[in-house]
Design a protein around this motif. Structure first.
Motif, PDB file in Angstrom:
ATOM      1  N   VAL A 142       0.703  -1.277  -0.468  1.00 29.80           N
ATOM      2  CA  VAL A 142      -0.110  -0.110  -0.266  1.00 29.80           C
ATOM      3  C   VAL A 142       0.686   0.910   0.708  1.00 29.80           C
ATOM      4  CG1 VAL A 142      -1.976  -1.367   0.758  1.00 29.80           C
ATOM      5  CG2 VAL A 142      -0.333  -0.007   2.523  1.00 29.80           C
ATOM      6  N   ARG A 143       1.812   0.835  -0.176  1.00 34.18           N
ATOM      7  CA  ARG A 143       2.987   2.468  -0.361  1.00 34.18           C
ATOM      8  C   ARG A 143       2.398   3.270  -1.349  1.00 34.18           C
ATOM      9  NH1 ARG A 143       4.954   6.325  -0.306  1.00 34.18           N
ATOM     10  NH2 ARG A 143       7.141   6.978  -0.026  1.00 34.18           N
ATOM     11  N   TYR A 144       2.010   3.581  -2.226  1.00 26.16           N
ATOM     12  CA  TYR A 144       1.680   4.394  -3.283  1.00 26.16           C
ATOM     13  C   TYR A 144       0.339   4.381  -3.150  1.00 26.16           C
ATOM     14  CZ  TYR A 144       6.286   4.108  -4.208  1.00 26.16           C
ATOM     15  OH  TYR A 144       7.918   4.194  -4.390  1.00 26.16           O
ATOM     16  N   GLN A 145      -0.779   3.997  -1.992  1.00 23.45           N
ATOM     17  CA  GLN A 145      -1.924   4.033  -1.734  1.00 23.45           C
ATOM     18  C   GLN A 145      -2.749   5.242  -0.985  1.00 23.45           C
ATOM     19  OE1 GLN A 145      -3.456   2.622  -4.642  1.00 23.45           O
ATOM     20  NE2 GLN A 145      -1.255   0.752  -5.118  1.00 23.45           N
ATOM     21  N   THR A 146      -3.508   5.696  -1.430  1.00 27.63           N
ATOM     22  CA  THR A 146      -4.128   6.660  -0.004  1.00 27.63           C
ATOM     23  C   THR A 146      -4.224   6.394   1.348  1.00 27.63           C
ATOM     24  OG1 THR A 146      -6.147   6.650  -0.688  1.00 27.63           O
ATOM     25  CG2 THR A 146      -4.770   8.207  -1.773  1.00 27.63           C
ATOM     26  N   GLU A 161      -3.510   5.257 -13.415  1.00 28.37           N
ATOM     27  CA  GLU A 161      -3.138   6.048 -13.268  1.00 28.37           C
ATOM     28  C   GLU A 161      -2.143   5.750 -11.686  1.00 28.37           C
ATOM     29  OE1 GLU A 161      -2.572   9.163 -10.259  1.00 28.37           O
ATOM     30  OE2 GLU A 161      -4.354   7.907  -9.737  1.00 28.37           O
ATOM     31  N   CYS A 162      -1.051   6.841 -11.530  1.00 26.80           N
ATOM     32  CA  CYS A 162       0.236   5.713 -10.779  1.00 26.80           C
ATOM     33  C   CYS A 162       1.156   7.414  -9.904  1.00 26.80           C
ATOM     34  CB  CYS A 162       0.279   4.575 -10.870  1.00 26.80           C
ATOM     35  SG  CYS A 162       1.503   5.120 -12.761  1.00 26.80           S
ATOM     36  N   ASP A 163       1.073   7.442  -9.242  1.00 26.74           N
ATOM     37  CA  ASP A 163       2.708   7.914  -8.596  1.00 26.74           C
ATOM     38  C   ASP A 163       3.374   7.545  -9.578  1.00 26.74           C
ATOM     39  OD1 ASP A 163       5.001   7.948  -7.680  1.00 26.74           O
ATOM     40  OD2 ASP A 163       3.895   8.560  -5.647  1.00 26.74           O
ATOM     41  N   PRO A 164       4.305   7.894 -10.043  1.00 22.37           N
ATOM     42  CA  PRO A 164       5.534   7.806 -11.221  1.00 22.37           C
ATOM     43  C   PRO A 164       6.237   6.864 -10.290  1.00 22.37           C
ATOM     44  CG  PRO A 164       5.743  10.034 -10.968  1.00 22.37           C
ATOM     45  CD  PRO A 164       4.154   9.463  -9.909  1.00 22.37           C
ATOM     46  N   ARG A 165       6.832   7.725  -9.155  1.00 19.73           N
ATOM     47  CA  ARG A 165       7.425   6.366  -8.757  1.00 19.73           C
ATOM     48  C   ARG A 165       7.429   5.192  -8.386  1.00 19.73           C
ATOM     49  NH1 ARG A 165       7.933  10.150  -2.895  1.00 19.73           N
ATOM     50  NH2 ARG A 165       5.333   9.219  -3.860  1.00 19.73           N
ATOM     51  N   ASN A 166       5.869   4.414  -8.080  1.00 23.61           N
ATOM     52  CA  ASN A 166       5.508   3.277  -8.807  1.00 23.61           C
ATOM     53  C   ASN A 166       6.034   2.961 -10.220  1.00 23.61           C
ATOM     54  OD1 ASN A 166       4.250   0.760  -8.724  1.00 23.61           O
ATOM     55  ND2 ASN A 166       2.093   2.036  -7.634  1.00 23.61           N
ATOM     56  N   THR A 167       7.022   2.349 -10.004  1.00 21.10           N
ATOM     57  CA  THR A 167       7.650   2.228 -11.462  1.00 21.10           C
ATOM     58  C   THR A 167       6.800   1.066 -12.222  1.00 21.10           C
ATOM     59  OG1 THR A 167       9.744   0.930 -10.433  1.00 21.10           O
ATOM     60  CG2 THR A 167       9.859   2.895 -11.338  1.00 21.10           C
ATOM     61  N   SER A 168       6.301  -0.323 -11.239  1.00 22.11           N
ATOM     62  CA  SER A 168       6.201  -1.450 -11.252  1.00 22.11           C
ATOM     63  C   SER A 168       4.376  -1.310 -12.656  1.00 22.11           C
ATOM     64  CB  SER A 168       5.645  -2.318 -10.223  1.00 22.11           C
ATOM     65  OG  SER A 168       4.707  -2.216  -8.872  1.00 22.11           O
ATOM     66  N   SER A 169       3.985  -0.541 -11.570  1.00 21.25           N
ATOM     67  CA  SER A 169       2.462  -0.046 -12.168  1.00 21.25           C
ATOM     68  C   SER A 169       2.659   1.029 -13.520  1.00 21.25           C
ATOM     69  CB  SER A 169       1.206   0.953 -11.762  1.00 21.25           C
ATOM     70  OG  SER A 169       1.593   0.505  -9.838  1.00 21.25           O
ATOM     71  N   TRP A 170       3.696   1.719 -14.013  1.00 19.55           N
ATOM     72  CA  TRP A 170       3.475   2.501 -15.568  1.00 19.55           C
ATOM     73  C   TRP A 170       4.525   1.109 -15.946  1.00 19.55           C
ATOM     74  CZ3 TRP A 170       8.528   3.322 -17.340  1.00 19.55           C
ATOM     75  CH2 TRP A 170       9.598   3.688 -16.253  1.00 19.55           C
ATOM     76  N   LYS A 171       5.554   0.329 -15.897  1.00 17.17           N
ATOM     77  CA  LYS A 171       5.916  -0.163 -17.099  1.00 17.17           C
ATOM     78  C   LYS A 171       4.762  -1.473 -17.468  1.00 17.17           C
ATOM     79  CE  LYS A 171      10.462  -0.447 -14.940  1.00 17.17           C
ATOM     80  NZ  LYS A 171      11.856  -0.493 -14.228  1.00 17.17           N
ATOM     81  N   LEU A 172       3.912  -1.970 -16.366  1.00 18.82           N
ATOM     82  CA  LEU A 172       3.038  -2.719 -16.833  1.00 18.82           C
ATOM     83  C   LEU A 172       2.237  -1.711 -18.092  1.00 18.82           C
ATOM     84  CD1 LEU A 172       1.701  -5.374 -16.708  1.00 18.82           C
ATOM     85  CD2 LEU A 172       0.227  -4.562 -14.732  1.00 18.82           C
ATOM     86  N   VAL A 194       1.782  15.028  -4.078  1.00 18.36           N
ATOM     87  CA  VAL A 194       2.485  12.866  -4.896  1.00 18.36           C
ATOM     88  C   VAL A 194       1.886  14.003  -6.896  1.00 18.36           C
ATOM     89  CG1 VAL A 194       1.567  10.670  -5.972  1.00 18.36           C
ATOM     90  CG2 VAL A 194       1.907  11.937  -2.872  1.00 18.36           C
ATOM     91  N   ASP A 195       2.400  12.896  -7.378  1.00 22.01           N
ATOM     92  CA  ASP A 195       2.350  13.528  -8.602  1.00 22.01           C
ATOM     93  C   ASP A 195       1.855  12.372  -9.091  1.00 22.01           C
ATOM     94  OD1 ASP A 195       4.366  15.638  -8.496  1.00 22.01           O
ATOM     95  OD2 ASP A 195       6.322  14.489  -9.827  1.00 22.01           O
ATOM     96  N   SER A 196       0.839  12.713 -10.370  1.00 21.92           N
ATOM     97  CA  SER A 196      -0.192  11.840 -11.162  1.00 21.92           C
ATOM     98  C   SER A 196       1.103  11.730 -12.465  1.00 21.92           C
ATOM     99  CB  SER A 196      -1.297  12.141 -11.428  1.00 21.92           C
ATOM    100  OG  SER A 196      -2.196  11.662 -11.286  1.00 21.92           O
ATOM    101  N   LEU A 197       0.639   9.880 -12.668  1.00 20.07           N
ATOM    102  CA  LEU A 197       1.371   9.827 -14.016  1.00 20.07           C
ATOM    103  C   LEU A 197      -0.381   9.506 -14.961  1.00 20.07           C
ATOM    104  CD1 LEU A 197       3.697   9.371 -16.552  1.00 20.07           C
ATOM    105  CD2 LEU A 197       4.081   7.662 -14.904  1.00 20.07           C
TER     106      LEU A 197
END
Length: 363
Positions: A214-218, A315-326, A349-352
């Motif tokens: 849950v690191r990148y969840q609210t 939509e993800c935090d750009p630091r959450n590389t596993s999400s945007w790479k998927l 938090v930024d939004s990608l």
């Protein structure tokens, strides 16, 4: 999670009597009509899933007091689950496994329960035919969603023999037993995607209680109580028609490893049917299952199950590389990167955002 059908167990009536005694204690201060053993375990000689089905029959005005009395004693209210006037509750004691229902007296779902039981008890040939259907379905390794729907034809014959329901009511039972927008178990090379069941609560908690998950969840790590409530909400939403939230458990070698979810905007009445809905897509997996291609494999199977046309968005935090790479592996297009969109766990938090439109293929 394939359905298991066992040979008739003569201990099942004793299990019912014990559970009934427990329920009578919980319900001593409220009014109900009877506590009935229903379902296949209530029919002597009938092979069945080893789960005791119990219907607490009430007059309509007493429905809520009976439900409240059970909830006060730590039962979890699950809702009607697609069957009007049949309220499902989860007992905190599942030894032996049981399904608890509160049924309104005279409602066709209540007459359905009683009619099937009484007819099978008095018609051995029909009982054996029903048993053969159940055993054949279980041998195919199907899950409960497909199992319930596949039994509909023989259930209709049983109800017709019972003579307690009108043709219109039998049709309503048929519709209630259809899977609707629920999804039968979907198998990939290594995984199974299926609807959530209450037996997933512990495993779901094992996922959502992890800080790294849950690191990148609210939200913070889930408590067991929160996990249970979320699984209940997921199960309830799976019976909604139209269904706007699709969330499936992902298993590997029969072990829960994660989940896929899409939450779609409800369509407005004046919207054209062909206009794609915006649907937010996301996933979470156990850390020890990551890096093995499971998330990609699950998502490639999940997306074709969704109602289309739709505009899928990750939509993800750009630091959450596993999400945007998927998202990129799945062919999603990067739409935007916006700085400091919202505050999460004490930091901005930024939004990608990535998007992909799926076409007109039906689910």
């Amino acid at each position: 999670m394939s359905v298991v059908v066992e040979q008739y167990n003569p201990e099942w009536p004793s299990h019912f009597k014990k559970i009934k005694s427990e329920l009578e204690i919980y319900l001593k201060d409220v009014t109900y009509l009877s506590i009935e053993h229903v379902g296949s375990t209530s029919v002597p000689g009938l092979d069945a899933k080893p789960i005791i089905d119990i219907n607490i029959i009430v007059a309509r005005p007493n429905t809520q007091p009976v439900i409240d009395a059970l909830v006060t004693n730590n039962f979890m209210y699950l809702g009607e689950l697609g069957c009007v006037d049949r309220h499902a509750l989860r007992s905190p004691n599942q030894s032996p496994p049981r399904n608890i229902y509160v049924g309104v007296d005279g409602a066709f779902q209540t007459r359905n329960h009683l009619g099937v039981r009484d007819t099978l008890r008095s018609h051995p040939k029909l009982r054996d035919e029903y048993a053969n259907v159940k055993l054949e379905l279980a041998a195919r390794g199907i899950d409960i969603v497909e199992y319930v729907e596949a039994k509909s034809e023989v259930i209709q014959r049983i109800l017709e023999k019972a003579g307690l329901l009108s043709e219109e009511e039998r049709t309503a039972v048929l519709i209630a037993n259809e899977k609707g927008e629920r999804i039968g178990a979907t198998k990939t090379e290594r995984l199974v995607l299926r609807e959530f069941v209450m037996g997933d609560v512990q495993a779901f908690h094992g996922l959502e209680s992890r800080e790294e998950v849950v690191r990148y969840q609210t939200w913070p790590p889930r408590t067991l109580e929160q996990a249970q409530k979320e699984v209940v909400a997921t199960i309830r939403s799976s019976f909604e028609v139209p269904r706007n939230i699709f969330e499936l458990a992902v298993t590997h070698d029969d072990q829960f490893i994660g989940r896929d979810e899409v939450s779609a905007e409800a369509k407005k009445e004046d919207e054209e049917a062909a206009e794609p809905r915006l649907a937010n897509l996301w996933f979470s997996f156990l850390p020890e299952s990551q890096g093995k291609g499971f998330a990609t494999e699950a998502m490639k199977a999940f997306i074709p199950l969704l109602r289309s046309p739709a505009k899928l968005e990750i939509e993800c935090d750009p630091r959450n590389t596993s999400s945007w790479k998927l998202a990129e592996r799945l062919g999603f297009e990067k739409i935007s990167l916006t700085e400091k969109v919202y505050e999460c766990k004490g930091e901005w938090v930024d939004s990608l955002i990535y998007q992909k439109t799926i076409g007109d293929e039906s689910r």
